[in-house]
Each structure stands twice: as C-alpha cells, then as structure tokens.
Scaffold this active site. Structure first.
Site, short mmCIF file in Angstrom:
data_model
loop_
_atom_site.label_atom_id
_atom_site.label_comp_id
_atom_site.label_asym_id
_atom_site.label_seq_id
_atom_site.Cartn_x
_atom_site.Cartn_y
_atom_site.Cartn_z
N ASP A 16 0.82 -1.21 0.00
CA ASP A 16 0.00 0.00 0.00
C ASP A 16 0.85 1.26 0.00
O ASP A 16 0.66 2.17 -0.82
CB ASP A 16 -0.93 0.05 1.21
CG ASP A 16 -1.95 -1.08 1.20
OD1 ASP A 16 -1.63 -2.17 0.69
OD2 ASP A 16 -3.06 -0.87 1.73
N ARG A 96 0.48 3.95 17.12
CA ARG A 96 0.20 5.07 16.21
C ARG A 96 0.69 6.42 16.72
O ARG A 96 1.30 7.18 15.97
CB ARG A 96 -1.28 5.14 15.87
CG ARG A 96 -1.83 3.88 15.23
CD ARG A 96 -1.04 3.45 14.01
NE ARG A 96 -1.46 2.14 13.56
CZ ARG A 96 -0.63 1.19 13.16
NH1 ARG A 96 0.66 1.39 13.13
NH2 ARG A 96 -1.09 0.03 12.76
N ASP A 125 -6.91 3.48 12.45
CA ASP A 125 -5.54 4.00 12.42
C ASP A 125 -5.46 5.41 11.83
O ASP A 125 -4.70 6.24 12.30
CB ASP A 125 -4.63 3.02 11.68
CG ASP A 125 -4.36 1.77 12.51
OD1 ASP A 125 -4.36 1.90 13.76
OD2 ASP A 125 -4.16 0.70 11.94
N SER A 179 -4.33 -8.45 5.96
CA SER A 179 -3.90 -7.14 6.44
C SER A 179 -3.29 -7.37 7.82
O SER A 179 -3.97 -7.77 8.76
CB SER A 179 -5.10 -6.20 6.54
OG SER A 179 -4.70 -5.06 7.25
N1 ARG Z 1 -8.30 -3.42 14.81
C1 ARG Z 1 -7.04 -3.13 15.44
C2 ARG Z 1 -7.04 -1.73 16.00
O1 ARG Z 1 -7.81 -0.91 15.56
C3 ARG Z 1 -5.87 -3.36 14.50
C4 ARG Z 1 -5.76 -2.42 13.34
C5 ARG Z 1 -4.57 -2.64 12.42
N2 ARG Z 1 -4.43 -4.01 12.03
C6 ARG Z 1 -4.40 -4.49 10.79
N3 ARG Z 1 -4.32 -5.80 10.65
N4 ARG Z 1 -4.41 -3.73 9.74
O2 ARG Z 1 -6.28 -1.42 16.88
#
Ligand code: ARG
Length: 403
Positions: A16, A96, A125, A179
């Site tokens: 990505d 993050r 995120d 993902s």
């Molecule tokens: N759902 C989790 C959160 O919001 C993980 C998000 C990122 N994970 C991912 N496999 N893209 O904290």
C-alpha cells in the site's frame, strides 16, 4: 488542490505505502520523504530502503524506535492494565501516536508542510495518526491517499501496482496476504476469510504463538521483577524494556500464550473481526495485576479499575496526546510508587497464571489475615458492629417492604 511542497510519508515498505509513494509524487509533483519505524515488527527493514530508493526517494529515514515504544508507550499503558472492550491489549492503537510523533519531528526537521499515511478510510488508524498530528503540530496538513484516490478495492490496488511496476508480495501459499500490523507488542491480522466471524480462523494466520494444543507438556516457571509499576527483569536478569518484552514474547509464544480472536467495535462505527497475538503483553498484564494485588491499597486499585475502560477507550480512539489521557496517566502513575517486587508465573498450554508474588512494599499482612492466632490485635467484636451498621439500612428497607 492546495499546493504542497514536501511530504513525509509513514512508509512500511509494504504494497500500500509503496503505491502511495508513486501516487503522491504523481499527484502533488513534490518531494516525498519516507519514514519507516522499527517497532520490532520482525521484518527486515532494509528492503524498505531499496524499494523507496527505486521509487526515486532521496531522503529515506529508518529509525529504531523499539526502546521508546516499549518504555514510553507500552509500559505506561500496562500500568493501567488497559484492555479495550475487556480483551484487546491495544497493540496497534498504542503504536500510532509514537509513529505520528516521529512523523511530525521529521516533517519539522526537513521543512515539510504535510505528512501522509497509508491507513484506509474505514479503520481506526487514520483517526489515531491524524488526531496525534493535530495535537502535536496543528500547522501540518495530513494526506490520506486511501480517502482521496479512486482506487476502491484491493483488486484495483493490485492493478495500479502492476501498471507502475511495483512488486506485489504474496504469502507463503502464494495468496494475497492478510492485512497485518505487527510490532513488539502484538501481531494483528484482519481481512479475507476472517471478515466472516462465523468462519474459524485457519491455523496459518498465527505467526508468533503455537497452538496451545501443540505447546510443551511441561510447564515453564518464570519470575518477573517490577519497580514502581514497570517490569525490569526476567528470571533475575535485568533487561531494557524492549529486550524484556522480546524475551517474554519468545517464552509466551512457545507456550501458546496470548491468542485472541475478537470482534471489536471500531471508533468509526463498524464492527470488525481480528486475530491478535500478544504473548509478552498477556504475561505482563497477569504479572502486573499480581504485583498490584499485594502492594496497592484497595480503594486505589478499585479506582484504577474504574477509570481503566475510559483510559483504554481513549487510546483505542486515538486520544493519546489529549489532556484527559494525560490527566488519567498522572493518576495511574502516582498509584505505582510502591508497585515493586517479584511475581512468579506458570506458562502452560496457552495460559499464564500467577503462582506466587513477593514485595518489599507489602500491604498484604499474613499476620492480619491468618486463621491462626495472631500477634496483631484484631478484635472480632468490631466485625459485629461493622456488619450491624452496614445492615442498618437493609433492615429498614426490608421492614418497609413487609418482608
Ligand atoms: N483493529 C485493530 C485496532 O484498531 C488493529 C488495526 C490494524 N491491524 C491491521 N491488521 N491492519 O487497533
């Protein structure tokens, strides 16, 4: 469209964000600086440098943030025993704000007027990145290509990659990968077959833990030392925060500790299903509760437990750099002054159970609680009055109700 001079992109090296480099260059016609954080994702990061270079990026930053991540983000969060919706140890959520902090710092250093990230428009995120950037530097613009371009699906993304000769990775089985978001605290896996919560997750989604069924038949006993609420040693050996979490990930992973198959409520409004593996974090949560159980005052412990869901939700929703999170943190940190000592746990087939605890700052008193005769004066008659007064209103209530 507003003119942008220079962009710092949070670059994982994955598909990505590799596409995003190209798209930003084409769309804004400006310099793109990449920033790749080493958070212990367990991936080689040099390929990210090569790929960025191939895309014409001149300023490529790869920064080892493992110690800062665990010391300043994971451990403060663990002091709260934070769990979102009762189960999720917040492994992606807590990473993050740290990434955003460094994005902002690099943007200032290189004189960029915008930062960019590869999070999609449906997830948490994007919110976390952008709220953190808002809080740290309101003058910076944020570019979120997933919300701007007309690529609408993973299929279209692959087509774009092919058109621009960007290599497309596939998993060991030759399929498009899940993902995945990984760091020293956890691995999170979403998408594909997991999007149907009625489907059992296939075994190959798990990456850092064995199936508890296949874990060793012999339990492993480990001891974790705490100082003022933070873990500092494993089996008597002092370790830095990142080294300690790495060690516990290894031990927990071998014993199948810390798997979680969860449907959670995203901030943005939908439910999502994910598989989480948090071996070291799961051990630390049990151990931290163990050391708190003998060192924290009851009311202090219960107050912490009351605010915990609120604190966890703030982190989940992206409000790490918000005043109310900092206020709660001050309360939590103050509670930890005497949370020191050692906790011994047994790792066995998916479980991490506390089996003993000790502390130089005990509030626990064997003399006080003992069933045997005790040197400490405790007048059993006091308990009678205690109950009589606590029961006073219940007796009035029952009498009025005609019981
Ligand atoms: N759902 C989790 C959160 O919001 C993980 C998000 C990122 N994970 C991912 N496999 N893209 O904290």
């Amino acid at each position: 469209m507003t003119k942008i001079e220079k962009i710092v992109l949070s670059y994982s090296g994955g598909l990505d964000t590799s596409i995003i480099i190209k798209w930003l260059q084409e769309t804004y016609g400006c310099e793109v600086v990449t920033f790749t954080a080493d958070l212990g994702q367990g991936e080689e990061l040099e390929p990210a440098r090569t790929k960025a270079k191939m895309s014409g990026v001149k300023d490529i930053r790869i920064v080892d943030l493992r110690e800062e991540f665990v010391r300043d983000f994971v451990f403060p969060m663990l002091r709260a025993n934070a769990l979102y919706e009762g189960q999720y140890l917040l492994g992606s959520s807590i990473a993050r704000p740290l990434i955003a902090k460094h994005l902002v710092a690099i943007a200032r250093e290189v004189g960029a007027d915008a930062v960019a990230h590869g999070a999609t428009g449906k997830g948490n995120d994007q919110v976390r990145f952008e709220l953190a950037v808002n809080a740290l530097d309101p003058s910076l613009k944020v570019i979120a290509p997933w919300r701007q371009w007309n690529i609408r699906s993973r299929m279209q993304l692959l087509e774009y990659a092919e058109k621009h000769h960007i290599p497309v990775p596939s998993d060991k089985r030759g399929e498009a990968p899940f993902s995945i978001d990984a760091n020293l605290l956890h691995t999170s896996t979403e998408g594909k077959i997991l999007e149907n919560p009625a489907e059992v997750a296939p075994d190959h989604v798990y990456q850092r833990t064995v199936d508890p069924v296949d874990a060793p038949d012999t339990p492993e006993i480990i001891t974790i030392g705490f100082e003022r609420g933070d873990p500092v040693s494993v089996n008597g050996k002092s370790m830095t925060p990142a080294a300690l979490l790495t060690e516990l990930n290894g031990l927990g992973g071998q014993h199948g500790v810390g798997r979680l198959d969860l449907v959670e409520n995203r901030f943005i409004g939908m439910k999502s299903r994910g598989i989480y593996e948090t071996p070291g974090g799961t051990i630390l949560l049990a151990a931290h509760r163990g050391i708190e159980s003998i060192t924290l005052d009851r009311a202090a412990a219960h107050l912490k437990d009351e605010i915990m869901p609120r604190y966890a939700e703030l982190i989940y929703n992206g409000f790490w750099f918000a005043p109310e999170r900092e206020m709660l943190q001050a309360l939590i940190d103050q509670s930890q002054a005497f949370v020191s000592g050692e906790v011994t746990l047994r790792l066995y087939k998916g479980s991490a159970s506390v089996i003993s605890r000790a502390s130089p700052c005990l509030l626990y008193s064997a003399d006080l609680v003992t069933f045997e005769e005790s040197a400490i004066a405790f007048d059993h008659h006091d308990a009678e009055g205690f109950i009589r007064l606590n029961g006073l209103r219940l007796r009035s209530w029952a009498a009025r109700n005609g019981r």
